[in-house]
Write a protein that holds these residues in place. Structure first.
Motif, PDB file in Angstrom:
ATOM      1  N   ASP A 104       3.084 -10.224 -12.312  1.00  9.31           N
ATOM      2  CA  ASP A 104       3.088  -8.962 -13.057  1.00  9.31           C
ATOM      3  C   ASP A 104       3.480  -9.161 -14.515  1.00  9.31           C
ATOM      4  O   ASP A 104       4.268  -8.387 -15.077  1.00  9.31           O
ATOM      5  N   ARG A 111       2.516  -3.930  -3.304  1.00 11.76           N
ATOM      6  CA  ARG A 111       1.223  -3.852  -3.983  1.00 11.76           C
ATOM      7  C   ARG A 111       0.265  -2.954  -3.218  1.00 11.76           C
ATOM      8  O   ARG A 111       0.056  -3.155  -2.024  1.00 11.76           O
ATOM      9  N   SER A 156      -2.778  -3.297  -3.285  1.00 13.94           N
ATOM     10  CA  SER A 156      -3.836  -4.181  -2.763  1.00 13.94           C
ATOM     11  C   SER A 156      -3.453  -4.742  -1.387  1.00 13.94           C
ATOM     12  O   SER A 156      -4.316  -5.078  -0.588  1.00 13.94           O
ATOM     13  N   THR A 208       7.840  -6.570   1.034  1.00 12.21           N
ATOM     14  CA  THR A 208       7.127  -7.406   0.051  1.00 12.21           C
ATOM     15  C   THR A 208       7.214  -8.896   0.392  1.00 12.21           C
ATOM     16  O   THR A 208       7.365  -9.731  -0.495  1.00 12.21           O
TER      17      THR A 208
END
Lengths: 150, 84, 150, 84
Positions: free
Chosen positions: A42, A139, A141, B82
């Motif tokens: 990022d 994300r 995605s 994550t």
């Protein structure tokens, strides 16, 4: 009989994949995925990261994802190893290995497991950047990738 | 009593990783627990504000606001995951 | 800079995959495929096989397939090792490894390479069965798999 | 002269792995070479019969019946590939 491990230590990809086929003669295909820490994310330089997880739930979530994969495809075995704790760029984060009589099933199941892991297994990354530590945001995605398996 | 766990950025912003909480009277759900936490004010109200993104697991299974909770349950709040 | 090798000797999957990322910090994903000799094929017991190839053309074909993959996806490196000569059930036949910043690209390119290898690289398998040796016939399913990348 | 190579089941059924062949006169193609081989009779006619499945490469590139061939070329005949 999925094999699922969460550990601080690094793993030996070749040795781990070997366990999927050891002593068997009916496996024609092993597909695998290794996730690795990059030095940028990022737009920021990443000097390291720390992986947190939810002990107990993590293992259950990973076993559930592997079981779901085995119910969708013709697999002989699955393997997930996910590291936690401090990691540096270039370090391995995760290994997903899938054994099957056929390569199409092995590829699909391997990608399914990592896509589901990314949206359903309780891991969180905190990155070290020049501006200090920051929690990695989920994300969109990854959600998209997981939804293609519905 | 239920056990409540907080992970990752939620753990940091609340300054709390684990606590015991008395369940509200009646048929408790995740929603009732969240209401009780919000009522603490300051960072609690903010962390659980409508529109803020958090996830919840009850007894280590992904859950939602309507999921029932009972004494002895383990309830965990955390941001979207994550890993990988 | 695809790395392509044709050899009689076995390979160490972990060590080979390591070469895809060694010294790099921009690789986030390594997808790999290992093909393995099964002890049964088309209804017959297989006690071993011999892999023949076309020296010179094989390497060119594999390099061409890797170059095509690199032009289609965002890859940092690719690797193909294919064994020839006599092999037994349980032996590794082929390793395809693909490194990329992103997992979607790594998976797609890895599957593309093995699908194209199966229809375009000059290897031929002769199996040993209880009825004697036989040349393996090309599978229509391999053509179908390769066509999905058109 | 061209070099002709045979692989796998084709090599076995023809009993030949490598030979030198004089090119037919004129603008030669893979097709002219195949005609010359078929004219040898017996297993050659059969191996290259219409409808039989074989592949050809010229100078180590996949080719077809219409591919031109020139002196010094390496022409290889083989069955559909089965590696991987």
């Amino acid at each position: 009989m999925p094999s699922v491990r969460v550990q601080e230590a690094d793993f030996d990809t070749g040795k781990e994949l070997e366990t999927l086929t050891h002593g068997r003669r009916d496996v024609g295909a092993v597909a695998s995925f290794v996730g690795i820490v990059r030095d940028a994310n990022d737009g920021a330089r990443v000097s390291g990261m720390t992986l947190e997880h939810y002990p107990g739930m993590t293992e259950k979530a990973l076993e559930g994802i592997c079981a779901e994969a085995s119910s969708r495809w013709d697999l002989t075995d699955t393997l997930v190893i996910h590291r936690v704790g401090p990691l540096r760029p270039g370090d391995r984060i995760v290994l997903v290995g899938v054994a099957s009589p056929h390569r199409g099933d092995a590829f699909a199941a391997c990608e399914f497991i990592i896509d589901y892991l990314k949206t359903r297994a309780p891991f969180w990354k905190r990155e070290d950047t020049p501006e200090g530590p920051r929690w990695v945001e989920a994300r969109p995605s990854d959600d998209t990738a997981a939804k293609k398996w519905k | 009593m239920v056990t409540i766990l907080y992970f990752a950025s939620l753990r940091e912003s609340l300054g709390n990783s684990r606590e015991q909480l008395a369940l509200p009277m009646g048929n408790a759900t995740v929603s009732s627990v969240v209401e009780a936490l919000r009522a603490r004010g300051t960072q609690w109200t903010e962390a659980f504000a409508p529109g803020r993104t958090w996830r919840v697991a009850v007894n280590q299974q992904m859950a939602g606001l309507a999921t029932p909770v009972s004494p002895g349950d383990e309830i965990a709040f955390f941001p979207p995951v994550t890993g990988g």
